[in-house]
Design a protein around this motif. Structure first.
Motif, PDB file in Angstrom:
ATOM      1  N   CYS A   1     -93.785  28.354  54.908  1.00 29.25           N
ATOM      2  CA  CYS A   1     -94.228  28.931  53.632  1.00 29.25           C
ATOM      3  C   CYS A   1     -93.985  28.007  52.443  1.00 29.25           C
ATOM      4  O   CYS A   1     -94.421  28.294  51.332  1.00 29.25           O
TER       5      CYS A   1
ATOM      6  N   CYS B   1     -90.734  33.294  53.676  1.00 27.67           N
ATOM      7  CA  CYS B   1     -91.295  34.065  54.774  1.00 27.67           C
ATOM      8  C   CYS B   1     -90.198  34.655  55.653  1.00 27.67           C
ATOM      9  O   CYS B   1     -90.429  35.604  56.400  1.00 27.67           O
ATOM     10  N   GLY B   2     -89.009  34.061  55.584  1.00 28.36           N
ATOM     11  CA  GLY B   2     -87.899  34.595  56.364  1.00 28.36           C
ATOM     12  C   GLY B   2     -88.031  34.313  57.842  1.00 28.36           C
ATOM     13  O   GLY B   2     -87.354  34.938  58.658  1.00 28.36           O
TER      14      GLY B   2
ATOM     15  N   CYS C   1     -84.816  30.201  55.761  1.00 31.30           N
ATOM     16  CA  CYS C   1     -85.814  30.660  54.801  1.00 31.30           C
ATOM     17  C   CYS C   1     -85.539  32.151  54.577  1.00 31.30           C
ATOM     18  O   CYS C   1     -85.542  32.927  55.520  1.00 31.30           O
TER      19      CYS C   1
ATOM     20  N   CYS D   1     -89.204  25.102  53.664  1.00 31.59           N
ATOM     21  CA  CYS D   1     -89.699  25.768  54.859  1.00 31.59           C
ATOM     22  C   CYS D   1     -91.092  25.226  55.212  1.00 31.59           C
ATOM     23  O   CYS D   1     -91.968  25.170  54.354  1.00 31.59           O
TER      24      CYS D   1
HETATM   25 ZN   LIG Z   1     -90.539  30.271  55.089  1.00 31.73          ZN
END
Ligand SMILES: [Zn+2]
Length: 439
Positions: free
Chosen positions: A258, A284-285, A275, A255
């Protein structure tokens, strides 16, 4: 059998049934269905006599003979005759004779097998092939002359295995190509691994699983390549097996927000790398990318990279990694031996239990570290046959299976960082992707 029938006629016996176990040695303890059937018939009283060619055809173990004698006694079978020596089990002399013969047969059989063992060892020490009905894969029936087409195949298999392809995938390929084993059957991973790890293809003679020296036949691969095959098999064993791959870039994307690993999404509509936030993933999504275009772009970049002079240059430096791998293996072996020695000392009370524990701990820690490093170390062998082959591979790329593609990508690419995208963008913006090359 002919002699037995003649003897039966001479004695005026009526032949009730013939029992023949072909080619099954009574000494080796193989299952003998006909012998078992005969015992059954004797026990049930259907027969009153037994006629054998020679006692060693009947039983070769004194204990088996004992059982046979007891069964005859119980069932009232007193007539046991052999073509080669007449024995009447009905009296003590006959019984004694039978036991003597059985004991002799057992001894002779042991002597014979010792003779065969000596001969096998002698052949091994001279580097000559051993007996056995099947020729080895890669060699003619004389087990010495190399079969060029199969030798070429072995070299290809070794290269692809070292490039990261699994034995399973190689077997599938062989079977799809219609290439049979020497027994004429389909390839299985056990058979393939046997061929790949054999000392034979590296021109070495093995005896009871140990290399005893150079063989009289030509080597198909170098002993160093074989060592790399063994290393990879061992590393795989240490790191454990994985489930079959479904995404080309699994584990290879990070990612850009992050730095966390991207995971393949389980959503069914579009394949994506995402992510993931949450306790198991810790990302971090906030990043997602559609799988298809990124896989295409990375593949193209990898194949391009294979043909660049930078890679050829890096290759020279890669040899050092191979050396490091071999060093690690040597150290690992030495440490394992050391542990064994400590254990021996402890068991013979040369050192106390507490001392043993103290001595063991640093060595065990070293072993764990070396095993971890080995599992992650990619030696130079991964790129064997790939460098400079980018253009050619590009033409065949879509025909290669996913695992083979992934092996090639991983040989070149360490990982790629995926930058944040623009909301609603329809196509892939290549500037989002930053590859970090292994070489
Ligand atoms: Zn991330």
């Amino acid at each position: 059998m002919e002699d037995c029938r003649k003897l039966a006629a001479e004695r005026g016996w009526t032949v009730g049934e013939e029992y023949v176990d072909n080619d099954l040695s009574a000494f080796k303890g193989n299952a003998r269905p006909e012998y078992q059937r005969m015992l059954g018939d004797l026990a049930s009283g259907h027969r009153d006599g037994v006629l054998i060619y020679n006692l060693d055809r009947l039983t070769r173990q004194p204990m088996e003979l004992e059982q046979f004698v007891q069964l005859c006694e119980r069932a009232g079978v007193s007539q046991v005759a052999t073509v080669t020596a007449d024995i009447d089990m009905g009296n003590d002399d006959g019984l004694f004779m039978a036991r003597l013969l059985a004991a002799f047969a057992a001894k002779e059989s042991a002597r014979k097998s010792a003779r065969i063992k000596r001969k096998a060892l002698q052949l091994a020490e001279q580097g000559k092939p051993h007996g056995g009905p099947l020729r080895p894969f890669g060699f003619e029936d004389d087990k010495v002359s190399v079969r060029s087409d199969e030798a070429e195949l072995i070299r290809t298999l070794v290269a692809r295995f070292l490039a990261g392809e699994s034995a399973r995938s190689l077997c599938t390929w062989l079977n799809e190509e219609g290439i049979a084993t020497v027994a004429g059957g389909p390839w299985m991973t056990t058979t393939l691994r046997q061929v790949l790890r054999s000392g034979r293809i590296a021109g070495l003679r093995e005896h009871k699983g140990e290399i005893v020296g150079p063989a009289v036949w030509e080597a198909i691969i170098t002993p160093e390549q074989r060592q790399q095959v063994l290393n990879r098999m061992e590393a795989k064993r240490v790191s454990g097996t994985r489930s079959p791959r479904r995404y080309l870039l699994s584990g290879l994307l990070r990612c850009g927000r992050c730095g966390n690993r991207l995971f393949s999404s389980l959503r069914v509509d579009t394949r994506r790398y995402v992510c993931h936030s949450g306790p198991d993933h810790g990302g971090c999504g906030r990043l997602t990318i559609v799988a298809g275009p990124v896989e295409e772009w990375i593949s193209a970049a990898v194949l391009h990279r294979l043909d660049t002079p930078e890679l050829a240059d890096a290759l020279a430096g890669r040899r050092a990694a191979d050396e490091r791998q071999n060093e690690l293996w040597a150290a690992l072996e030495a440490d394992k031996d050391l542990l064994q020695e400590f254990a021996l000392m402890a068991s013979s009370r040369a050192i106390g239990i507490a001392e043993w524990k103290t001595a063991r701990e640093p060595v065990e820690a070293r072993i764990r570290r070396a095993e971890q490093q080995l599992a992650h170390l990619s030696g130079t062998s991964q790129l064997e046959g790939l460098v400079g082959a980018g253009r050619e591979l590009r033409e065949r790329w879509d025909g290669l299976n996913l695992e083979r593609q992934a092996a090639i990508v991983k040989a070149v690419l360490d990982y790629a960082t995926v930058g944040p995208g623009t909301r609603g963008a329809r196509s892939l913006d290549p500037s989002r992707l930053i590859p970090t090359w292994r070489l």
